[in-house]
Design a protein around this motif. Sequence first.
Motif, PDB file in Angstrom:
ATOM      1  N   LEU A  94       0.858  -1.178   0.000  1.00 24.77           N
ATOM      2  CA  LEU A  94       0.000   0.000   0.000  1.00 24.77           C
ATOM      3  C   LEU A  94       0.897   1.232   0.000  1.00 24.77           C
ATOM      4  CD1 LEU A  94      -2.817   1.258   0.174  1.00 24.77           C
ATOM      5  CD2 LEU A  94      -2.676   1.041   2.671  1.00 24.77           C
ATOM      6  N   LEU A  95       0.874   1.979  -1.103  1.00 27.77           N
ATOM      7  CA  LEU A  95       1.722   3.159  -1.239  1.00 27.77           C
ATOM      8  C   LEU A  95       1.090   4.351  -0.534  1.00 27.77           C
ATOM      9  CD1 LEU A  95       4.197   4.567  -2.534  1.00 27.77           C
ATOM     10  CD2 LEU A  95       2.757   5.019  -4.539  1.00 27.77           C
ATOM     11  N   GLY A  96       1.846   4.944   0.379  1.00 29.85           N
ATOM     12  CA  GLY A  96       1.353   6.135   1.058  1.00 29.85           C
ATOM     13  C   GLY A  96       2.006   6.311   2.413  1.00 29.85           C
ATOM     14  N   ALA A  97       1.879   7.509   2.939  1.00 34.40           N
ATOM     15  CA  ALA A  97       2.395   7.817   4.270  1.00 34.40           C
ATOM     16  C   ALA A  97       1.310   7.608   5.314  1.00 34.40           C
ATOM     17  CB  ALA A  97       2.891   9.262   4.321  1.00 34.40           C
ATOM     18  N   TRP A  98       1.721   7.252   6.514  1.00 32.63           N
ATOM     19  CA  TRP A  98       0.782   7.063   7.620  1.00 32.63           C
ATOM     20  C   TRP A  98      -0.032   8.342   7.828  1.00 32.63           C
ATOM     21  CZ3 TRP A  98      -1.045   3.271  10.651  1.00 32.63           C
ATOM     22  CH2 TRP A  98      -1.733   3.645  11.812  1.00 32.63           C
ATOM     23  N   GLY A  99      -1.327   8.183   7.922  1.00 32.01           N
ATOM     24  CA  GLY A  99      -2.202   9.321   8.136  1.00 32.01           C
ATOM     25  C   GLY A  99      -2.699   9.970   6.868  1.00 32.01           C
ATOM     26  N   GLU A 100      -2.135   9.563   5.739  1.00 31.07           N
ATOM     27  CA  GLU A 100      -2.537  10.162   4.463  1.00 31.07           C
ATOM     28  C   GLU A 100      -3.285   9.197   3.557  1.00 31.07           C
ATOM     29  OE1 GLU A 100       0.800  12.024   2.620  1.00 31.07           O
ATOM     30  OE2 GLU A 100       1.214  13.336   4.327  1.00 31.07           O
ATOM     31  N   VAL A 101      -3.319   7.936   3.935  1.00 33.24           N
ATOM     32  CA  VAL A 101      -4.111   6.948   3.202  1.00 33.24           C
ATOM     33  C   VAL A 101      -4.931   6.160   4.222  1.00 33.24           C
ATOM     34  CG1 VAL A 101      -2.527   6.729   1.249  1.00 33.24           C
ATOM     35  CG2 VAL A 101      -2.207   5.272   3.253  1.00 33.24           C
TER      36      VAL A 101
END
Length: 253
Positions: A94-101
């Motif tokens: 899962l591509l993304g930063a914590w809190g943004e996805v």
Amino acid sequence: MNETEKTGFWNALKARWYRKGLDYSSLPSTVLPIILSRAPGAETFLDVGSGCGTLAIPLARKGKKVTALDPSPAMLEILKEDIRKEGLENLKPLLGAWGEVPVQPHDVVICANVPALLKESTGFLKDAVKVAKKAVFLIESADPASDKFYYRELYPLIFGRPFGVRTDYIKTYDELHAMGIFANVEIIEYDFDQPFSGMDEALIFWKEYMGIVTEEHDAALKDFLEKKLVKEGDILLAKFHKKAAVIWWRTDK
């Protein structure tokens, strides 16, 4: 985290080096027995800042359902390659930063060696508790005087200044304590050696990590590395022994 901390650090070159180092790392075999035995019955795992699958892949091999969250496209491309090679249908990148996805609740949340995410300003610790149905596991350095890539010797040699003291797990533990979370701490030691095809690759590695763009330090750096790196067959190995803390607590009690 700023954009560099989230994505820019792990370019394709560094990601490939990290993946090569995993073949010489004892971290998975050291920490997985702790995680699995402290969270019996857990079937779903969210690996936050998973990188190229240091823990996500071994967990999936154990039959666990794993979500590997990471903001680096370079890291996740490598992870996807290994997923295809091993046919791991129970591992989802899962591509993304914590809190943004958006992330769904999992039995266990893991965050291993992602110091930027454990800064107080990120709010990760408070949010992780809401996502973890059974337990949270954090892995951090256990020695503020620990070295990284021989920097304690190299910084005075190359830059004329000390490397400095790094934060370790105590800061995180204190923050958890202030939140009313009385976590368990288990100290582990493991190897994470870095292989190189030759001295040329090793020079590129250290220059990339130290931010050196000129050739003025090449001779001194090469002389230093010739004394440090170990020849094993057709490769050169930089040997690193690390000490870390596994901080964990149950969320279902």
